[in-house]
Design a protein around this motif. Structure first.
Motif, mmCIF file in Angstrom:
data_model
loop_
_atom_site.group_PDB
_atom_site.id
_atom_site.type_symbol
_atom_site.label_atom_id
_atom_site.label_comp_id
_atom_site.label_asym_id
_atom_site.label_seq_id
_atom_site.Cartn_x
_atom_site.Cartn_y
_atom_site.Cartn_z
ATOM 1 N N ILE A 39 0.836 -1.208 0.000
ATOM 2 C CA ILE A 39 0.000 0.000 0.000
ATOM 3 C C ILE A 39 0.869 1.256 0.000
ATOM 4 O O ILE A 39 0.599 2.227 -0.721
ATOM 5 C CB ILE A 39 -0.932 -0.003 1.228
ATOM 6 N N THR A 40 1.921 1.246 0.813
ATOM 7 C CA THR A 40 2.814 2.410 0.880
ATOM 8 C C THR A 40 3.456 2.675 -0.478
ATOM 9 O O THR A 40 3.487 3.816 -0.968
ATOM 10 C CB THR A 40 3.908 2.178 1.943
ATOM 11 N N TRP A 41 3.971 1.623 -1.098
ATOM 12 C CA TRP A 41 4.633 1.768 -2.397
ATOM 13 C C TRP A 41 3.643 2.250 -3.455
ATOM 14 O O TRP A 41 3.958 3.160 -4.239
ATOM 15 C CB TRP A 41 5.252 0.451 -2.818
ATOM 16 N N ILE A 42 2.459 1.670 -3.497
ATOM 17 C CA ILE A 42 1.442 2.051 -4.500
ATOM 18 C C ILE A 42 1.048 3.510 -4.331
ATOM 19 O O ILE A 42 0.964 4.272 -5.299
ATOM 20 C CB ILE A 42 0.207 1.145 -4.381
ATOM 21 N N ALA A 43 0.807 3.913 -3.074
ATOM 22 C CA ALA A 43 0.382 5.287 -2.819
ATOM 23 C C ALA A 43 1.469 6.286 -3.208
ATOM 24 O O ALA A 43 1.198 7.314 -3.856
ATOM 25 C CB ALA A 43 0.014 5.452 -1.341
ATOM 26 N N LEU A 44 2.713 6.002 -2.846
ATOM 27 C CA LEU A 44 3.812 6.921 -3.174
ATOM 28 C C LEU A 44 4.095 6.942 -4.670
ATOM 29 O O LEU A 44 4.391 7.995 -5.254
ATOM 30 C CB LEU A 44 5.070 6.520 -2.401
ATOM 31 N N ASP A 45 4.008 5.770 -5.302
ATOM 32 C CA ASP A 45 4.295 5.674 -6.730
ATOM 33 C C ASP A 45 3.254 6.411 -7.571
ATOM 34 O O ASP A 45 3.550 6.855 -8.686
ATOM 35 C CB ASP A 45 4.357 4.202 -7.133
ATOM 36 N N ALA A 46 2.020 6.535 -7.033
ATOM 37 C CA ALA A 46 0.947 7.202 -7.778
ATOM 38 C C ALA A 46 1.040 8.722 -7.705
ATOM 39 O O ALA A 46 0.338 9.424 -8.451
ATOM 40 C CB ALA A 46 -0.414 6.752 -7.243
ATOM 41 N N LEU A 47 1.896 9.234 -6.850
ATOM 42 C CA LEU A 47 2.044 10.691 -6.740
ATOM 43 C C LEU A 47 2.773 11.233 -7.971
ATOM 44 O O LEU A 47 3.539 10.520 -8.625
ATOM 45 C CB LEU A 47 2.830 11.041 -5.469
ATOM 46 N N PRO A 48 2.561 12.510 -8.312
ATOM 47 C CA PRO A 48 3.192 13.101 -9.502
ATOM 48 C C PRO A 48 4.681 13.366 -9.278
ATOM 49 O O PRO A 48 5.119 14.505 -9.125
ATOM 50 C CB PRO A 48 2.411 14.401 -9.699
ATOM 51 N N ILE B 196 -0.785 10.058 4.678
ATOM 52 C CA ILE B 196 -0.344 11.393 4.240
ATOM 53 C C ILE B 196 -0.400 11.486 2.719
ATOM 54 O O ILE B 196 -0.843 12.498 2.154
ATOM 55 C CB ILE B 196 1.082 11.674 4.759
ATOM 56 N N ALA B 197 0.031 10.424 2.045
ATOM 57 C CA ALA B 197 -0.007 10.418 0.579
ATOM 58 C C ALA B 197 -1.424 10.556 0.056
ATOM 59 O O ALA B 197 -1.659 11.120 -1.027
ATOM 60 C CB ALA B 197 0.628 9.129 0.055
ATOM 61 N N ALA B 198 -2.405 10.058 0.805
ATOM 62 C CA ALA B 198 -3.804 10.113 0.370
ATOM 63 C C ALA B 198 -4.296 11.544 0.200
ATOM 64 O O ALA B 198 -5.235 11.800 -0.573
ATOM 65 C CB ALA B 198 -4.688 9.370 1.369
ATOM 66 N N ILE B 199 -3.682 12.500 0.890
ATOM 67 C CA ILE B 199 -4.084 13.911 0.757
ATOM 68 C C ILE B 199 -3.880 14.380 -0.683
ATOM 69 O O ILE B 199 -4.780 14.952 -1.316
ATOM 70 C CB ILE B 199 -3.281 14.806 1.726
ATOM 71 N N ILE B 200 -2.679 14.140 -1.222
ATOM 72 C CA ILE B 200 -2.388 14.575 -2.593
ATOM 73 C C ILE B 200 -3.173 13.737 -3.595
ATOM 74 O O ILE B 200 -3.663 14.251 -4.610
ATOM 75 C CB ILE B 200 -0.876 14.505 -2.857
ATOM 76 N N LEU B 201 -3.332 12.439 -3.324
ATOM 77 C CA LEU B 201 -4.115 11.590 -4.229
ATOM 78 C C LEU B 201 -5.564 12.068 -4.308
ATOM 79 O O LEU B 201 -6.175 12.034 -5.377
ATOM 80 C CB LEU B 201 -4.061 10.137 -3.760
ATOM 81 N N ALA B 202 -6.099 12.528 -3.180
ATOM 82 C CA ALA B 202 -7.472 13.062 -3.171
ATOM 83 C C ALA B 202 -7.535 14.377 -3.947
ATOM 84 O O ALA B 202 -8.492 14.638 -4.683
ATOM 85 C CB ALA B 202 -7.948 13.258 -1.744
ATOM 86 N N MET C 126 -7.010 0.887 -0.338
ATOM 87 C CA MET C 126 -7.111 -0.507 -0.791
ATOM 88 C C MET C 126 -7.797 -0.587 -2.147
ATOM 89 O O MET C 126 -7.400 -1.360 -3.024
ATOM 90 C CB MET C 126 -7.882 -1.344 0.237
ATOM 91 N N SER C 127 -8.847 0.201 -2.326
ATOM 92 C CA SER C 127 -9.555 0.201 -3.606
ATOM 93 C C SER C 127 -8.658 0.682 -4.736
ATOM 94 O O SER C 127 -8.845 0.327 -5.897
ATOM 95 C CB SER C 127 -10.800 1.101 -3.505
ATOM 96 N N PHE C 128 -7.670 1.502 -4.384
ATOM 97 C CA PHE C 128 -6.759 2.089 -5.364
ATOM 98 C C PHE C 128 -5.728 1.072 -5.864
ATOM 99 O O PHE C 128 -5.145 1.243 -6.925
ATOM 100 C CB PHE C 128 -6.061 3.283 -4.697
ATOM 101 N N ALA C 129 -5.509 0.008 -5.104
ATOM 102 C CA ALA C 129 -4.504 -0.993 -5.482
ATOM 103 C C ALA C 129 -4.984 -1.799 -6.690
ATOM 104 O O ALA C 129 -6.184 -2.023 -6.862
ATOM 105 C CB ALA C 129 -4.235 -1.928 -4.309
#
Length: 527
Positions: A198-207, A300-306, A328-331
């Protein structure tokens, strides 16, 4: 429905493997029936790695994964204080408290209170712990776990909670602590893998350029979310009051939870010997240092993803506890199944641990006092029934008790904090003050609860961490004074330190030094 066929297959393999292993490790030799030591303390045969893994698996529940991820979204890295300060407390408990408990060969925390203060104090705390584990801890884990499962499956929260409760009961009621502790080794591996995913997916999805670039972007764009010590102007100061988070009542909560909490310390009581128990707690302390990196950072990453529209920002703004479910839904499919299995691992491990502790305290400290001459298999059966009924009660209390609060994580901390000061005083003075007696113990336990409730309503603006610290100091003084103005305890009730060895192994000392050095570095970096 966000789960695809590959996800369902992964989850099914996990569930079947867990149940199979639980039944396998719980089996007894032909002609041997489980006795109370087998069921409640795993035959006192747990090795250090099983103790450490089980401690972390039991602790990293929905409360931590979902609650702290939500707090990462709302507050930031400051919530990691709950994990990092706990690592130090585990070291202290291993070195100074475990030798006392294991020397007395106790099953439960109330049993120690009975030896030290008598039947009255033991019964009071037994009733309190059974009520707390049922009405607060079980309900919180069920509710937050149900929320996350609902986010991914579309089930109703009640259906999700019922499924989690049934799964936890299925493998823990038969096998007892041995099944819980040894399957927790699998749970920890899945937890860490799922959390890292989850950590890797969330960080990797950031710009940014990859996951590491995403982490750098978070530090650049969200500097306020990477401060361990909050300013008074911060909206979350009431929950994490600046320097008082480091110096105040959070230590009281930690010692109550990690030192004198049946559902945590029970693993150490089931150790092969003191050395194994101490190494297990040191191993758990090391793992605690890692937890915020796989729980808080994704929040914290979810803030920018949102902000990018990749997550439902409106849902997160309404209730931050939805953060982990949204992530989880984002994975991607397949990996989503692993992450979902990790969440289930966290929830059912904690539920199973709490059920086992409820059954142990109810059976060994309440029921056995009422019916002391029953067969061993009778007590094991009573323990199973008590655990099952506690789960059913918690299932129906979860929504009204926890569902209406903004943060399940902070809610359970405050609920627990009403009695934590009295618990810590009773044990600490019970260890180290030979003049401490039952009158002092009742003063600390009942007085801390009464004063906490009074101050909650009389001084609502005082952060609860500061309030807990003040109540702890008052309770400590009151208990010591009352004990000295009343009859001293009988000599055999005091704790004899002369034959207790507090020396620790080189491995333990090395792990302890490493953990403390890492924590000092983290606080300097993130101050």
């Amino acid at each position: 429905m966000n789960l695809e066929t590959i996800d369902v297959i992964i989850i099914a393999i996990y569930a079947l493997a867990l149940l199979g292993i639980a039944l396998f490790v719980s089996r007894e030799p032909a002609g041997h029936a489980k006795n109370t030591e087998d069921y409640f303390l795993a035959g006192r045969a747990l090795p250090w790695w099983a103790i450490g893994a089980s401690l972390i698996a039991s602790n990293i529940s929905a409360e931590q994964i979902i609650g702290q991820s939500g707090q990462g979204y709302a507050v930031g890295i400051a919530i990691a204080a709950y994990e990092w300060q706990a690592a130090i407390v585990l070291i202290v408990v291993a070195k100074y408290f475990l030798p006392i408990f294991l020397k007395r060969k106790i099953y439960t925390m109330p049993q120690f209170l009975n030896q030290r203060y008598g039947e009255g104090v033991k019964s009071l705390m037994s009733v309190f712990w059974v009520a707390l584990y049922t009405a607060v801890n079980l309900t919180t884990v069920l509710w937050l776990g149900g929320l996350a499962v609902t986010s991914l499956t579309g089930w109703s929260v009640m259906s999700a909670m019922a499924a989690l409760a049934a799964f936890a009961a299925l493998y823990s009621l038969y096998g007892g602590l041995k099944a819980v502790a040894l399957t927790d080794i699998i749970q920890v591996v899945i937890l860490i893998l799922g959390g890292l995913a989850i950590t890797w997916i969330a960080l990797d999805a950031l710009p940014a350029d990859g996951a590491l670039g995403g982490l750098g972007l978070l530090f650049q764009e969200m500097p306020g979310h990477f401060e361990m010590i909050l300013d008074e102007s911060h909206p979350a100061y009431g929950d994490l009051p600046g320097i008082w988070t480091l110096l105040g009542g959070l230590w009281v909560l930690h010692f109550s939870y990690w030192g004198f909490n049946q559902y945590i310390i029970q693993r150490a009581l089931g150790a092969e010997n003191l050395g194994e128990a101490q190494k297990g707690l040191a191993f758990a302390a090391f793992l605690k240092v890692l937890v915020p990196f796989i729980v808080v950072i994704p929040g914290i990453a979810a803030i920018i993803l949102a902000q990018q529209g990749l997550l439902d920002g409106a849902a997160l703004a309404e209730k931050s506890d939805r953060t982990y479910g949204e992530l989880m839904s984002f994975a991607p499919s397949g990996l989503r199944g692993l992450v979902f299995a990790a969440l289930i691992a966290a929830v059912v491990s904690s539920l199973a641990s709490m059920m086992n502790s409820i059954s142990t305290i109810f059976t060994m400290d309440l029921y056995r006092s009422w019916k002391p001459d029953e067969a061993e298999k009778h007590y094991v059966m009573v323990g199973r029934i008590a655990a099952f009924l506690a789960m059913v009660i918690a299932l129906f209390l979860a929504r009204p008790f926890i569902g209406g609060f903004e943060s399940g994580f902070q809610t359970v901390q405050e609920y627990t904090g009403f009695i934590a000061p009295g618990i810590v005083v009773v044990f600490l003075l019970g260890f180290f003050d030979k003049r401490m007696n039952a009158a002092g113990a009742f003063t600390a336990l009942l007085g801390s609860l009464a004063v906490n409730v009074l101050l909650k309503f009389a001084m609502p603006d005082v952060p609860f961490i500061i309030r807990i610290w003040g109540v702890f100091v008052l309770s400590l003084i009151a208990a010591a004074v009352v004990s000295r103005f009343t009859a001293p305890p009988e000599e055999e009730r005091t704790v004899k330190m002369g034959d207790i060895a507090f020396a620790t192994s080189m491995l333990f000392n090395t792990l302890a030094t490493l953990v403390i050095a890492i924590l000092i570095g983290l606080y300097i970096w993130l101050w």
